[in-house]
Design an enzyme around this catalytic site. Structure first.
Site, mmCIF file in Angstrom:
data_model
loop_
_atom_site.group_PDB
_atom_site.id
_atom_site.type_symbol
_atom_site.label_atom_id
_atom_site.label_comp_id
_atom_site.label_asym_id
_atom_site.label_seq_id
_atom_site.Cartn_x
_atom_site.Cartn_y
_atom_site.Cartn_z
ATOM 1 N N GLU A 1 -62.880 4.436 -52.443
ATOM 2 C CA GLU A 1 -62.598 3.716 -53.691
ATOM 3 C C GLU A 1 -62.671 2.221 -53.444
ATOM 4 O O GLU A 1 -62.187 1.734 -52.418
ATOM 5 C CB GLU A 1 -61.174 3.990 -54.218
ATOM 6 C CG GLU A 1 -60.977 5.329 -54.849
ATOM 7 C CD GLU A 1 -59.531 5.533 -55.326
ATOM 8 O OE1 GLU A 1 -58.835 4.548 -55.632
ATOM 9 O OE2 GLU A 1 -59.117 6.705 -55.384
ATOM 10 N N TYR B 1 -58.842 -2.325 -51.978
ATOM 11 C CA TYR B 1 -58.940 -3.170 -53.161
ATOM 12 C C TYR B 1 -58.681 -4.654 -52.889
ATOM 13 O O TYR B 1 -59.332 -5.505 -53.463
ATOM 14 C CB TYR B 1 -57.950 -2.688 -54.236
ATOM 15 C CG TYR B 1 -58.340 -1.375 -54.871
ATOM 16 C CD1 TYR B 1 -59.118 -1.347 -56.022
ATOM 17 C CD2 TYR B 1 -57.937 -0.157 -54.325
ATOM 18 C CE1 TYR B 1 -59.494 -0.147 -56.614
ATOM 19 C CE2 TYR B 1 -58.322 1.052 -54.909
ATOM 20 C CZ TYR B 1 -59.093 1.047 -56.048
ATOM 21 O OH TYR B 1 -59.466 2.224 -56.623
ATOM 22 N N ARG C 1 -67.369 11.350 -56.562
ATOM 23 C CA ARG C 1 -66.064 11.818 -56.077
ATOM 24 C C ARG C 1 -65.177 12.154 -57.269
ATOM 25 O O ARG C 1 -64.886 11.291 -58.096
ATOM 26 C CB ARG C 1 -65.400 10.751 -55.202
ATOM 27 C CG ARG C 1 -64.003 11.127 -54.777
ATOM 28 C CD ARG C 1 -63.409 10.169 -53.749
ATOM 29 N NE ARG C 1 -62.025 10.495 -53.515
ATOM 30 C CZ ARG C 1 -60.990 9.686 -53.793
ATOM 31 N NH1 ARG C 1 -61.197 8.476 -54.266
ATOM 32 N NH2 ARG C 1 -59.767 10.087 -53.578
ATOM 33 N N HIS D 1 -55.045 14.712 -56.258
ATOM 34 C CA HIS D 1 -55.004 13.315 -56.669
ATOM 35 C C HIS D 1 -53.818 13.151 -57.631
ATOM 36 O O HIS D 1 -53.974 12.895 -58.820
ATOM 37 C CB HIS D 1 -56.336 12.896 -57.305
ATOM 38 C CG HIS D 1 -56.581 11.411 -57.312
ATOM 39 N ND1 HIS D 1 -57.692 10.829 -56.746
ATOM 40 C CD2 HIS D 1 -55.862 10.381 -57.837
ATOM 41 C CE1 HIS D 1 -57.649 9.507 -56.916
ATOM 42 N NE2 HIS D 1 -56.546 9.214 -57.581
ATOM 43 N N GLU E 1 -54.339 9.106 -51.043
ATOM 44 C CA GLU E 1 -53.331 8.048 -50.928
ATOM 45 C C GLU E 1 -51.894 8.548 -50.796
ATOM 46 O O GLU E 1 -51.109 8.461 -51.746
ATOM 47 C CB GLU E 1 -53.421 7.095 -52.123
ATOM 48 C CG GLU E 1 -54.767 6.416 -52.244
ATOM 49 C CD GLU E 1 -54.819 5.379 -53.349
ATOM 50 O OE1 GLU E 1 -53.885 5.314 -54.163
ATOM 51 O OE2 GLU E 1 -55.800 4.624 -53.391
ATOM 52 N N ASN F 1 -59.531 3.679 -49.235
ATOM 53 C CA ASN F 1 -59.563 3.039 -50.546
ATOM 54 C C ASN F 1 -59.113 1.600 -50.357
ATOM 55 O O ASN F 1 -57.970 1.347 -49.981
ATOM 56 C CB ASN F 1 -58.620 3.738 -51.527
ATOM 57 C CG ASN F 1 -58.994 5.195 -51.757
ATOM 58 O OD1 ASN F 1 -60.080 5.635 -51.377
ATOM 59 N ND2 ASN F 1 -58.102 5.947 -52.382
HETATM 60 C C1 PNW Z 1 -55.838 3.913 -56.537
HETATM 61 N N1 PNW Z 1 -52.636 -0.986 -53.903
HETATM 62 O O1 PNW Z 1 -54.495 3.561 -56.474
HETATM 63 C C2 PNW Z 1 -55.899 5.334 -57.066
HETATM 64 O O2 PNW Z 1 -56.417 6.231 -56.118
HETATM 65 C C3 PNW Z 1 -56.652 5.476 -58.350
HETATM 66 O O3 PNW Z 1 -56.309 6.695 -58.963
HETATM 67 C C4 PNW Z 1 -56.371 4.273 -59.231
HETATM 68 O O4 PNW Z 1 -56.860 4.431 -60.521
HETATM 69 C C5 PNW Z 1 -57.003 3.084 -58.536
HETATM 70 O O5 PNW Z 1 -56.491 2.919 -57.231
HETATM 71 C C6 PNW Z 1 -56.839 1.766 -59.279
HETATM 72 O O6 PNW Z 1 -55.502 1.385 -59.290
HETATM 73 C C7 PNW Z 1 -54.109 2.396 -55.831
HETATM 74 O O7 PNW Z 1 -51.623 -1.573 -54.382
HETATM 75 C C8 PNW Z 1 -53.007 1.723 -56.335
HETATM 76 O O8 PNW Z 1 -53.188 -1.434 -52.878
HETATM 77 C C9 PNW Z 1 -52.516 0.612 -55.688
HETATM 78 C C10 PNW Z 1 -53.130 0.155 -54.530
HETATM 79 C C11 PNW Z 1 -54.222 0.819 -54.023
HETATM 80 C C12 PNW Z 1 -54.706 1.939 -54.682
#
Ligand code: PNW
Length: 506
Positions: free
Chosen positions: A401, A320, A83, A127, A175, A318
């Protein structure tokens, strides 16, 4: 001894796609090479104080010149899919509509090289790197007016026309939440517009954070829908690709079982994910948002709604981490009301028992990822409950992601490469993903690690490393496999006899 081989690639459905993710500004560098013009991230990263370590994307991983080598890394891993995103200002460097042939040639080379090696490109159109000339244009103002829709659709069309004979998976935007809230709410990311007085941060107070995040999100959604409509009408039958969106969400766990906290967690999910998915599945914003944001939340015309509903062939998520949510019923002065207070919840990584929601995967200063793989399963179950299980039979979900940074900043190269914490985190996620597929009947078709390389982590600069390959940013930009890269490669290609010992010996 810890085993990393409880599951392997063959545990997943036949056509499940495993991959890695990056984005243009974060890896390419070469910001003024071959006719690329500036994006809002070039301007933003060059303002001292905006980026944690004062780094920029000027060079970053120099993927622009090293893409072949990087594709070799992907081949070695054995991934099915990559991606990437396209830099808008490389393709359309000015307001005339002229296509920069050198920019187009770069993405053609990447796409061809990937296909040559049997790796499927998943291409994100936007992006976060709005061309600066569109941000500056007083008629357009970046995402802040509806005028952007025409410009975005023109960019998207240009990409479908240039690359759509080979790209079969399109992601309109990455996002919307982060575009809107960190670009126009907290102002921590480009274009850095903010009117919120927040503690120690010294920001230039431009913009109106009470309204702009909502306005911007609205225009991004409409741009997404317009591009999908155009793709479906003019390209899809011939090119036979699919088009979707990538949205991020944390999982929110109620702070206690108290019903007010349960609804606070619900509101957080609505403000984070349903903000975009409700319009796409139901045609309007969540009720909770309409009530609290009132007239600050724009409304959809009937035509908008028609265009938005079902405007995805697949859905990228995405994921995390997770947080706790606690009700906050404090009466706020109207001048303090914006996105973050509108949801009337306070969020935290520590529960009522004082314990972290999961192991901290980032440094205490600026880290935000806690190891909560179960949150992904709950999030997907929540989505299935809200939008209907059947919806996702037609509209599969891909985890576009997932990943983590190092638990401390400035680790030695040696330590950073011994990233057993990352393997634990990724392996946990894959286990829960498998449970979701097998036990919850969720139609998930792919999984992408963020990220292939340590890259330019936005406002956190190069200090936060998310790669499974270490990049020697301060030295020769060489890529060095971390243990997690070896693990992913084993998982994908030699998955039957993987244990910690063989991984460490290799
Ligand atoms: C993503 N959260 O951002 C982005 O799509 C990427 O470009 C970035 O490098 C990656 O995550 C790592 O940070 C996020 O707070 C930032 O849940 C914050 C969150 C989720 C995604």
């Amino acid at each position: 001894p810890q085993k990393f081989n409880k599951i392997h690639r063959d545990s997943f459905p036949e056509n499940f796609a495993f991959g890695v993710s990056t984005s243009a500004y974060q890896v390419e560098g070469a910001v003024s090479t071959d006719g690329r013009s500036m994006s809002i991230w070039d301007s933003f990263s060059h303002v001292r104080g905006n980026i944690y370590d004062n780094s920029t994307g000027d060079v970053t991983c120099d993927h622009y010149h090293r893409y072949k080598e990087d594709i070799q890394l992907m081949v070695a891993l054995g991934i099915d899919a990559y991606r990437l995103s396209i830099s808008w200002s490389r393709i359309l460097p000015d307001n005339t509509g002229r296509v920069n042939q050198a920019g187009a040639a770069f993405y053609n080379s990447i796409i061809n090289e990937l296909l040559h090696h049997g790796i499927e490109p998943y291409v994100t159109l936007y992006h976060w790197d709005m061309p600066q000339y569109l941000e500056n244009d007083p008629q357009v103002k970046g995402w802040r007016t509806r005028k952007i829709i025409t410009h975005y659709v023109y960019f998207a069309t240009t990409c479908f026309r240039l690359f759509g004979d080979r790209v079969k998976n399109w992601i309109t935007v990455n996002e919307i939440l982060n575009i809107a809230v960190s670009g126009y709410g907290t102002g921590t990311r480009a274009p850095g517009r903010c009117s919120v007085i927040s503690g120690t941060q010294k920001r230039v107070y431009i913009g109106d954070s009470a309204t702009e995040p909502y306005l911007v999100a609205h225009n991004v959604l409409l741009s997404h829908a317009a591009a999908v409509k155009l793709y479906r009408e003019q390209f899809q039958s011939e090119q036979k690709g699919r088009i979707g969106i990538a949205l991020n969400s944390k999982w929110y766990e109620p702070y206690t079982e108290d019903k007010h906290n349960v609804s606070a967690a619900q509101r957080c999910l609505e403000f984070e994910l349903a903000w975009f998915l409700d319009p796409i599945f139901f045609g309007d914003y969540p009720v909770s948002m309409r009530i609290t944001a009132g007239s600050r939340l724009p409304s959809f015309t009937e035509d908008d709604t028609k265009e938005l509903v079902k405007s995805v062939d697949f859905l990228g998520i995405n994921y995390y981490t997770a947080n706790y949510a606690q009700n906050s019923d404090e009466e706020l002065d109207p001048s303090l009301r914006w996105y973050s207070t509108d949801r009337q919840a306070s969020v935290s990584s520590r529960g009522a028992d004082g314990e972290l929601i999961g192991e901290a995967m980032g440094p205490s200063d600026g880290g935000w990822i806690y190891d909560c793989p179960w949150g992904l399963r709950r999030l997907l179950a929540w989505m299935q409950a809200r939008y209907g299980k059947e919806e996702f039979q037609d509209c599969p979900i891909l985890i576009t992601e997932n990943g983590c940074s190092d638990p401390e900043l400035n680790l030695s190269v040696k330590k950073a490469k011994q990233d057993e914490w990352r393997i634990r985190y990724l392996h946990g996620i894959l286990q829960h993903l498998l449970d979701t597929i097998r036990n919850d009947g969720c139609n998930i078709q792919g999984y992408f690690i963020w990220s292939l390389l340590d890259n330019f982590e936005w406002d956190k600069g190069q200090a936060f490393r998310f790669g499974i390959y270490y990049v020697h940013h301060q030295w020769n930009l060489n890529r060095d496999p971390k243990l997690s890269a070896r693990w992913y490669g084993y998982f994908l290609t030699r998955s039957n006899n993987l244990n910690r010992k063989s991984l460490l010996q290799d």
